[in-house]
Each structure stands twice: as C-alpha cells, then as structure tokens.
Design a protein around this motif. Sequence first.
Motif, PDB file in Angstrom:
ATOM      1  N   VAL A 109      56.080 -26.063   6.026  1.00 27.60           N
ATOM      2  CA  VAL A 109      55.039 -25.539   6.846  1.00 27.60           C
ATOM      3  C   VAL A 109      55.688 -24.535   7.987  1.00 27.60           C
ATOM      4  N   ILE A 110      56.839 -25.101   8.594  1.00 31.17           N
ATOM      5  CA  ILE A 110      57.417 -23.965   9.459  1.00 31.17           C
ATOM      6  C   ILE A 110      57.723 -22.549   8.914  1.00 31.17           C
ATOM      7  N   THR A 111      58.144 -22.712   7.437  1.00 41.62           N
ATOM      8  CA  THR A 111      58.325 -21.285   6.742  1.00 41.62           C
ATOM      9  C   THR A 111      57.049 -20.600   6.734  1.00 41.62           C
ATOM     10  N   GLY A 112      56.067 -21.313   6.151  1.00 42.54           N
ATOM     11  CA  GLY A 112      54.570 -20.815   6.391  1.00 42.54           C
ATOM     12  C   GLY A 112      54.255 -20.237   7.804  1.00 42.54           C
ATOM     13  N   VAL A 113      54.486 -20.826   8.826  1.00 43.57           N
ATOM     14  CA  VAL A 113      54.227 -20.457   9.908  1.00 43.57           C
ATOM     15  C   VAL A 113      54.856 -19.056  10.352  1.00 43.57           C
ATOM     16  N   ILE A 162      50.646  -7.759   2.452  1.00 39.35           N
ATOM     17  CA  ILE A 162      50.127  -7.996   0.995  1.00 39.35           C
ATOM     18  C   ILE A 162      51.400  -8.827   0.514  1.00 39.35           C
ATOM     19  N   LEU A 163      52.614  -8.452   0.546  1.00 40.61           N
ATOM     20  CA  LEU A 163      53.805  -9.118  -0.045  1.00 40.61           C
ATOM     21  C   LEU A 163      53.869 -10.651   0.509  1.00 40.61           C
ATOM     22  N   ILE A 164      53.858 -10.558   1.945  1.00 46.27           N
ATOM     23  CA  ILE A 164      53.948 -11.988   2.541  1.00 46.27           C
ATOM     24  C   ILE A 164      52.811 -12.865   2.159  1.00 46.27           C
ATOM     25  N   SER A 165      51.608 -12.522   1.938  1.00 42.57           N
ATOM     26  CA  SER A 165      50.512 -13.200   1.603  1.00 42.57           C
ATOM     27  C   SER A 165      50.868 -13.637   0.162  1.00 42.57           C
ATOM     28  N   LEU A 166      51.089 -12.850  -0.731  1.00 37.24           N
ATOM     29  CA  LEU A 166      51.455 -13.263  -1.993  1.00 37.24           C
ATOM     30  C   LEU A 166      52.563 -14.347  -2.162  1.00 37.24           C
ATOM     31  N   TRP A 171      54.165 -19.743  -3.057  1.00 39.79           N
ATOM     32  CA  TRP A 171      54.710 -20.825  -2.519  1.00 39.79           C
ATOM     33  C   TRP A 171      53.792 -22.018  -2.572  1.00 39.79           C
ATOM     34  N   ALA A 172      52.546 -21.815  -2.244  1.00 35.69           N
ATOM     35  CA  ALA A 172      51.654 -22.843  -2.156  1.00 35.69           C
ATOM     36  C   ALA A 172      51.185 -23.481  -3.580  1.00 35.69           C
ATOM     37  N   PHE A 173      51.064 -22.533  -4.663  1.00 35.83           N
ATOM     38  CA  PHE A 173      50.809 -23.199  -5.759  1.00 35.83           C
ATOM     39  C   PHE A 173      51.872 -23.927  -6.481  1.00 35.83           C
ATOM     40  N   VAL A 174      53.074 -23.267  -6.185  1.00 30.15           N
ATOM     41  CA  VAL A 174      54.194 -24.073  -6.744  1.00 30.15           C
ATOM     42  C   VAL A 174      54.384 -25.285  -6.289  1.00 30.15           C
ATOM     43  N   LEU A 175      54.149 -25.548  -4.855  1.00 31.02           N
ATOM     44  CA  LEU A 175      54.273 -26.797  -4.331  1.00 31.02           C
ATOM     45  C   LEU A 175      53.372 -27.619  -4.724  1.00 31.02           C
ATOM     46  N   LEU A 176      51.828 -27.344  -5.023  1.00 30.71           N
ATOM     47  CA  LEU A 176      50.724 -28.086  -5.507  1.00 30.71           C
ATOM     48  C   LEU A 176      51.058 -28.486  -7.050  1.00 30.71           C
ATOM     49  N   ALA A 177      51.728 -27.591  -7.526  1.00 30.64           N
ATOM     50  CA  ALA A 177      51.944 -27.859  -8.963  1.00 30.64           C
ATOM     51  C   ALA A 177      52.858 -29.026  -9.211  1.00 30.64           C
ATOM     52  N   ASN A 178      53.699 -29.485  -8.040  1.00 33.94           N
ATOM     53  CA  ASN A 178      54.564 -30.298  -8.424  1.00 33.94           C
ATOM     54  C   ASN A 178      54.114 -31.488  -7.343  1.00 33.94           C
ATOM     55  N   SER A 179      52.861 -31.869  -7.299  1.00 31.60           N
ATOM     56  CA  SER A 179      52.068 -32.779  -6.527  1.00 31.60           C
ATOM     57  C   SER A 179      52.301 -34.080  -7.408  1.00 31.60           C
ATOM     58  N   HIS A 180      52.681 -34.263  -8.531  1.00 30.93           N
ATOM     59  CA  HIS A 180      52.750 -35.231  -9.245  1.00 30.93           C
ATOM     60  C   HIS A 180      54.020 -36.055  -9.003  1.00 30.93           C
ATOM     61  N   GLY A 189      51.866 -28.269   0.044  1.00 28.44           N
ATOM     62  CA  GLY A 189      51.240 -27.321  -0.513  1.00 28.44           C
ATOM     63  C   GLY A 189      49.909 -27.030  -0.159  1.00 28.44           C
ATOM     64  N   HIS A 190      49.084 -27.914   0.305  1.00 24.53           N
ATOM     65  CA  HIS A 190      47.724 -27.860   0.830  1.00 24.53           C
ATOM     66  C   HIS A 190      47.826 -27.012   1.981  1.00 24.53           C
ATOM     67  N   VAL A 191      48.750 -27.445   3.090  1.00 23.21           N
ATOM     68  CA  VAL A 191      48.932 -26.758   4.308  1.00 23.21           C
ATOM     69  C   VAL A 191      49.442 -25.257   4.081  1.00 23.21           C
ATOM     70  N   MET A 192      50.033 -25.083   3.034  1.00 20.80           N
ATOM     71  CA  MET A 192      50.789 -23.668   3.000  1.00 20.80           C
ATOM     72  C   MET A 192      49.648 -22.958   2.342  1.00 20.80           C
ATOM     73  N   ALA A 193      48.837 -23.341   1.655  1.00 20.43           N
ATOM     74  CA  ALA A 193      47.534 -22.654   1.095  1.00 20.43           C
ATOM     75  C   ALA A 193      46.847 -22.130   2.272  1.00 20.43           C
ATOM     76  N   GLY A 194      46.458 -23.068   3.284  1.00 21.06           N
ATOM     77  CA  GLY A 194      45.764 -22.755   4.478  1.00 21.06           C
ATOM     78  C   GLY A 194      46.521 -21.870   5.338  1.00 21.06           C
ATOM     79  N   LEU A 195      47.726 -21.782   5.351  1.00 15.42           N
ATOM     80  CA  LEU A 195      48.660 -20.693   6.120  1.00 15.42           C
ATOM     81  C   LEU A 195      48.385 -19.260   5.189  1.00 15.42           C
ATOM     82  N   ALA A 196      48.403 -19.561   3.912  1.00 12.32           N
ATOM     83  CA  ALA A 196      48.171 -18.173   3.181  1.00 12.32           C
ATOM     84  C   ALA A 196      46.920 -17.684   3.365  1.00 12.32           C
ATOM     85  N   CYS A 197      45.831 -18.377   3.569  1.00  9.80           N
ATOM     86  CA  CYS A 197      44.444 -17.811   3.887  1.00  9.80           C
ATOM     87  C   CYS A 197      44.641 -16.954   5.163  1.00  9.80           C
TER      88      CYS A 197
END
Length: 349
Positions: A109-113, A162-166, A171-180, A189-197
């Motif tokens: 989360v800090i990285t996303g901030v 744009i690059l930072i957003s990408l 990053w968010a979707f990689v984290l979400l893909a490993n939710s299992h 992953g979900h917080v990173m998605a919000g930060l990406a928004c």
Amino acid sequence: MNYGISILFRAIPLLMAVFCFGYGAFIYDYGDAGGRVVAGPVIFSLGMICIALFCTAATIIRQIIHTYNQAAKYGLPILGYLAAIVTIIGGICVFSNADGTSAFVAGHVITGVGFITGCVATAATSSTRFSLIPGNSRGTGNEVPEGAFTLGQERALEIIVILISLIAWIWAFVLLANSHVHPAYFVAGHVMAGLACICTSLIALVATIARQIRNVYSEKERSQWPKLVLLMGSISFIWGFFIILADSGSANGTTGYIMLGLGLVCYSISSKVILLAKIWRHEFKLANRIPLIPVFTALACLFLAAFVFELATVNTDYFIPARVLSGLGAICFTLFSIVSILESGTSSK
C-alpha cells in the motif's frame, strides 16, 4: 489573492502532512497489534502526498502573487519527486523484508501511495507555467504562446503519469491473481486497485494543465477529462461497495471501506479538472462553488470513519479502515486548498 490568504493555502497541505505523520507514528507506536503495523505506516505515507500537494500549491500561488523564481521553479517539483521516490523505496523495503502479513500489506500500500505522490509531483511540474492559462483561456486562437511547453515536454509529462498508472494497475492485478495464496494478496490487491484509480485520475489533471498551457485544449476535452476522473471515482466506490456486501463476514470485506475512501479522493481530484474545464473560454458563474466538492468529500471520509470506528469497538477487523479513512479525509481537505488556488488564479473577477 492577497499574501495572507496565500500563506493559509500553502499552510493547509503542510498541516495535513504533519497530521498524517503524527497520527501515523502515534498509531504505530501506541501498541503492538497487527493492525497498527498496517494503519500507522500507511497513514504516515499519506503525508508524502500532502508534501507533493504543497509543491503544487506553492508552484501555482507563487505565480499568482508574482514571487515565482528559478529556485521555486526547479526546487518544488524536485521536492515532490523526492517524496515519491522515498515513499516507493520505503514501501518496497517494507514488503520485501516483511516477516508477517501485516507488513506485507503495508509495504504494498505504501508503494502505491508513492505512485500517487509521483503523479502529484508531475502535476506540480506541469503547473510551473500555470500563469499562461488565464491568458490562453481568454483568447480565441490556438497558437502556442511563447514560453509554453513544447509538444515533447507535454507528452513527457503525460507519459510519466500514464506509465505510473499502468504500473499501479498491473501491480494490483498481479496481487489479485494471487489472492488464492493468502488473504493478504486480496487486501493489498484491492487497495492497490483503488490507488491506481487515483493515479489514473491524475492523468486527466496533468493533461488538462499541460494542454491549457500550450493552448491546445479542445472543446471535446472539456467533457472527456472530467468524465475520466468521475469514472475512476465511481469504479473505486462501486468496487468497494461490492466487496463490503459480498464479503461482509470476514476481514477481507473491511477493505471495501478503504476503497470507498479512495473513490472519494478521486471525486476530490475531479473538482480541479472540472474547474479548469468549465472556465476554459466560458463564463462559469458557479466556479467559486467548485472548491466545496473536496470539502464535502473530506467530511464524507470523516463521517464514514466515525461509523467504522464504532464498528471497530466490536470487531477489530475494522481497526485499519477506520484509521485510514481519517488520513484520506486529510488528503481531500488538502485538495480543497489546491482547487481554491486554481479558482483564484483562473477567476475572471
């Protein structure tokens, strides 16, 4: 804008930074619960966004009150980028050396901030020639004024955000893909998605400022850029509600409250983009009311935090979102300062 008001508007981001640093440190030191390992450092890192917002505020204000100089022109954006770099590196170090799930989540989360801080620093850089916008807005032609950004400089600013957003979205979707693998990936992953928004919302702000400085801002863009920011806010908000309703019985569901707060930050950013769009070659009588948007979103964050604080008294899973929402309220209030400065600098009165 008189000198006294200019000091106030520059003080607000710094005061909110002090609040985030102090509150974050207090939470982290006042106990040894796992939630404090997440909430404390995350709120502390939000102060870095306030520092970058101060750089933006000071860059614009100094041009309005005619105290802008070479030291401010280069020093303020550099300060913003340094805050971003320190935050990103700090976040990476935290999750790389994590010996538990709390530090793992906090680090990501800090990285996303830090990503958001980098985007805000780019907004400060794009504002270094803000003084050209009022004149361009009152004109009728599309000639690039002397002293404006070149096409290459405009594109470089836009490419950075744009690059930072990408990176944030990937990053968010990689984290979400490993939710299992572990619930920590789900939360991070979900917080990173919000930060990406939020990062994506800042693309609209940087592009709007840079293109208005170059006097190439089109009528079509007056509706497109605000819609992008509102879309990002709505995605984070709806996503958060879905998590709360779909997984309310577990700790994962509390993550939705943080996404609600991140959506409110996007709506705060929309006030700046909407203001610049509305006053571009048009008279907008309600321009001085637009700064109320971040005031309302700040209050919404704080009121929501109050309810979540009550939930935390019976369920410790709500400890983190209650504290983080308070920090996000500080970010929204800082954005009130920025949009008020923009309104003052672009007002035709």
